[in-house]
Design a protein around this motif. Structure first.
Motif, mmCIF file in Angstrom:
data_model
loop_
_atom_site.group_PDB
_atom_site.id
_atom_site.type_symbol
_atom_site.label_atom_id
_atom_site.label_comp_id
_atom_site.label_asym_id
_atom_site.label_seq_id
_atom_site.Cartn_x
_atom_site.Cartn_y
_atom_site.Cartn_z
ATOM 1 N N ALA A 62 16.607 5.119 15.070
ATOM 2 C CA ALA A 62 17.024 5.733 13.798
ATOM 3 C C ALA A 62 18.468 5.359 13.465
ATOM 4 O O ALA A 62 18.790 5.034 12.316
ATOM 5 C CB ALA A 62 16.859 7.246 13.859
ATOM 6 N N GLY A 63 19.339 5.394 14.456
ATOM 7 C CA GLY A 63 20.729 4.997 14.242
ATOM 8 C C GLY A 63 20.844 3.537 13.863
ATOM 9 O O GLY A 63 21.645 3.167 12.997
ATOM 10 N N PHE A 64 20.022 2.702 14.477
ATOM 11 C CA PHE A 64 20.009 1.282 14.150
ATOM 12 C C PHE A 64 19.602 1.069 12.689
ATOM 13 O O PHE A 64 20.225 0.285 11.968
ATOM 14 C CB PHE A 64 19.043 0.549 15.087
ATOM 15 C CG PHE A 64 18.872 -0.905 14.776
ATOM 16 C CD1 PHE A 64 19.843 -1.815 15.132
ATOM 17 C CD2 PHE A 64 17.730 -1.360 14.126
ATOM 18 C CE1 PHE A 64 19.693 -3.162 14.846
ATOM 19 C CE2 PHE A 64 17.572 -2.694 13.836
ATOM 20 C CZ PHE A 64 18.548 -3.603 14.201
ATOM 21 N N ILE A 65 18.594 1.768 12.243
ATOM 22 C CA ILE A 65 18.124 1.652 10.851
ATOM 23 C C ILE A 65 19.212 2.117 9.889
ATOM 24 O O ILE A 65 19.449 1.490 8.846
ATOM 25 C CB ILE A 65 16.818 2.450 10.647
ATOM 26 C CG1 ILE A 65 15.681 1.815 11.452
ATOM 27 C CG2 ILE A 65 16.448 2.534 9.183
ATOM 28 C CD1 ILE A 65 15.345 0.401 11.049
ATOM 29 N N VAL A 66 19.899 3.197 10.205
ATOM 30 C CA VAL A 66 20.973 3.700 9.340
ATOM 31 C C VAL A 66 22.099 2.667 9.242
ATOM 32 O O VAL A 66 22.624 2.407 8.152
ATOM 33 C CB VAL A 66 21.502 5.063 9.855
ATOM 34 C CG1 VAL A 66 22.785 5.460 9.161
ATOM 35 C CG2 VAL A 66 20.435 6.133 9.684
ATOM 36 N N ILE A 67 22.478 2.072 10.362
ATOM 37 C CA ILE A 67 23.542 1.066 10.359
ATOM 38 C C ILE A 67 23.130 -0.141 9.529
ATOM 39 O O ILE A 67 23.922 -0.662 8.733
ATOM 40 C CB ILE A 67 23.911 0.657 11.800
ATOM 41 C CG1 ILE A 67 24.634 1.812 12.481
ATOM 42 C CG2 ILE A 67 24.775 -0.594 11.813
ATOM 43 C CD1 ILE A 67 24.874 1.612 13.942
ATOM 44 N N MET A 68 21.896 -0.594 9.682
ATOM 45 C CA MET A 68 21.444 -1.746 8.906
ATOM 46 C C MET A 68 21.361 -1.409 7.411
ATOM 47 O O MET A 68 21.668 -2.255 6.565
ATOM 48 C CB MET A 68 20.094 -2.242 9.425
ATOM 49 C CG MET A 68 20.188 -2.798 10.831
ATOM 50 S SD MET A 68 21.439 -4.077 11.041
ATOM 51 C CE MET A 68 20.500 -5.498 10.629
ATOM 52 N N ALA A 69 20.989 -0.191 7.079
ATOM 53 C CA ALA A 69 20.948 0.218 5.672
ATOM 54 C C ALA A 69 22.366 0.283 5.091
ATOM 55 O O ALA A 69 22.590 -0.129 3.942
ATOM 56 C CB ALA A 69 20.250 1.564 5.535
ATOM 57 N N LEU A 70 23.321 0.794 5.861
ATOM 58 C CA LEU A 70 24.712 0.813 5.408
ATOM 59 C C LEU A 70 25.244 -0.605 5.225
ATOM 60 O O LEU A 70 25.966 -0.887 4.263
ATOM 61 C CB LEU A 70 25.589 1.569 6.407
ATOM 62 C CG LEU A 70 25.448 3.085 6.415
ATOM 63 C CD1 LEU A 70 26.233 3.678 7.585
ATOM 64 C CD2 LEU A 70 25.930 3.655 5.103
ATOM 65 N N PHE A 71 24.864 -1.505 6.121
ATOM 66 C CA PHE A 71 25.274 -2.899 5.992
ATOM 67 C C PHE A 71 24.718 -3.502 4.706
ATOM 68 O O PHE A 71 25.448 -4.158 3.948
ATOM 69 C CB PHE A 71 24.793 -3.696 7.207
ATOM 70 C CG PHE A 71 24.974 -5.171 7.071
ATOM 71 C CD1 PHE A 71 26.224 -5.741 7.210
ATOM 72 C CD2 PHE A 71 23.897 -5.995 6.787
ATOM 73 C CE1 PHE A 71 26.405 -7.104 7.075
ATOM 74 C CE2 PHE A 71 24.067 -7.356 6.647
ATOM 75 C CZ PHE A 71 25.320 -7.913 6.797
ATOM 76 N N ALA A 72 23.446 -3.281 4.442
ATOM 77 C CA ALA A 72 22.829 -3.823 3.224
ATOM 78 C C ALA A 72 23.480 -3.237 1.969
ATOM 79 O O ALA A 72 23.737 -3.962 1.001
ATOM 80 C CB ALA A 72 21.331 -3.549 3.235
ATOM 81 N N ALA A 73 23.774 -1.937 1.989
ATOM 82 C CA ALA A 73 24.419 -1.297 0.840
ATOM 83 C C ALA A 73 25.832 -1.848 0.628
ATOM 84 O O ALA A 73 26.256 -2.079 -0.516
ATOM 85 C CB ALA A 73 24.461 0.218 1.035
ATOM 86 N N ALA A 74 26.561 -2.089 1.708
ATOM 87 C CA ALA A 74 27.919 -2.628 1.596
ATOM 88 C C ALA A 74 27.901 -4.043 1.034
ATOM 89 O O ALA A 74 28.709 -4.389 0.160
ATOM 90 C CB ALA A 74 28.598 -2.617 2.969
ATOM 91 N N VAL A 75 26.980 -4.865 1.490
ATOM 92 C CA VAL A 75 26.881 -6.234 0.984
ATOM 93 C C VAL A 75 26.457 -6.228 -0.479
ATOM 94 O O VAL A 75 26.991 -6.997 -1.288
ATOM 95 C CB VAL A 75 25.915 -7.069 1.859
ATOM 96 C CG1 VAL A 75 25.609 -8.408 1.217
ATOM 97 C CG2 VAL A 75 26.505 -7.264 3.242
ATOM 98 N N LEU A 76 25.544 -5.365 -0.845
ATOM 99 C CA LEU A 76 25.126 -5.261 -2.242
ATOM 100 C C LEU A 76 26.283 -4.813 -3.130
ATOM 101 O O LEU A 76 26.517 -5.394 -4.200
ATOM 102 C CB LEU A 76 23.950 -4.294 -2.381
ATOM 103 C CG LEU A 76 23.445 -4.063 -3.805
ATOM 104 C CD1 LEU A 76 22.870 -5.347 -4.376
ATOM 105 C CD2 LEU A 76 22.424 -2.955 -3.817
ATOM 106 N N ALA A 77 27.029 -3.817 -2.691
ATOM 107 C CA ALA A 77 28.171 -3.335 -3.475
ATOM 108 C C ALA A 77 29.224 -4.430 -3.622
ATOM 109 O O ALA A 77 29.786 -4.616 -4.712
ATOM 110 C CB ALA A 77 28.779 -2.103 -2.808
ATOM 111 N N MET A 78 29.487 -5.168 -2.562
ATOM 112 C CA MET A 78 30.473 -6.245 -2.637
ATOM 113 C C MET A 78 30.000 -7.368 -3.541
ATOM 114 O O MET A 78 30.789 -7.942 -4.292
ATOM 115 C CB MET A 78 30.760 -6.776 -1.229
ATOM 116 C CG MET A 78 31.904 -7.713 -1.186
ATOM 117 S SD MET A 78 33.424 -6.861 -1.671
ATOM 118 C CE MET A 78 34.493 -8.253 -1.830
ATOM 119 N N SER A 79 28.719 -7.665 -3.508
ATOM 120 C CA SER A 79 28.176 -8.705 -4.383
ATOM 121 C C SER A 79 28.281 -8.300 -5.846
ATOM 122 O O SER A 79 28.597 -9.129 -6.705
ATOM 123 C CB SER A 79 26.720 -8.993 -4.018
ATOM 124 O OG SER A 79 26.632 -9.475 -2.710
#
Length: 146
Positions: A62-79
């Motif tokens: 569950a923690g791994f999924i949350v970290i990967m979701a935060l990573f995807a959200a950060a990359v999307l926001a930066m893009s």
């Protein structure tokens, strides 16, 4: 006949100079803003890369999924931020940003691959976070200082 009067050469040059000053101010602001975003994203991605070593998918999925979701959200926001700002950046800043971004993404992928190496100690996790954050943070600092 037009109600507007023709500008003389001196007036045209003055108007052009004023427009150029406004463009220079806008491009400097865009570069500083994107640089600030780069620093924030670099620190976030570096922290997430270090946390991946704690929240491993085989132990804490569950923690791994949350970290990967935060990573995807950060990359999307930066893009999205880059998409809004790239037109107002000075010459060469887009390439500089893309180099730092791609370098951090490759290093993040390497940190994901290191999960298979087994548990790491705290100094190694901190080193992973710093190494992943370094390209984007260096790019952001260069953008803010110029």
């Amino acid at each position: 006949m037009s109600s507007e009067h023709e500008l003389g050469p001196e007036e045209q040059l003055a108007a052009l100079g004023k427009a150029q000053q406004g463009m220079d101010r806008a491009s400097g602001y865009g570069a500083r803003l994107l640089g600030s975003y780069c620093i924030a994203l670099g620190l976030l991605i570096g922290g997430l890369a270090a946390l991946l070593q704690i929240y491993r998918p085989d132990e804490k999925f569950a923690g791994f999924i949350v970290i990967m979701a935060l990573f995807a959200a950060a990359v999307l926001a930066m893009s999205l931020a880059y998409g809004k700002l790239y037109r107002s950046l000075p010459r060469g800043y887009s390439k500089m940003y893309l180099r730092g971004f791609i370098a951090s993404m490759v290093l993040y992928a390497v940190s994901v691959a290191l999960i298979g190496a087994g548990p790491l100690d705290w100094p190694a996790m901190a080193l992973i976070g710093v190494v992943v954050a370094a390209p984007l943070c260096a790019t952001g600092i260069a953008m803010v200082r110029r």
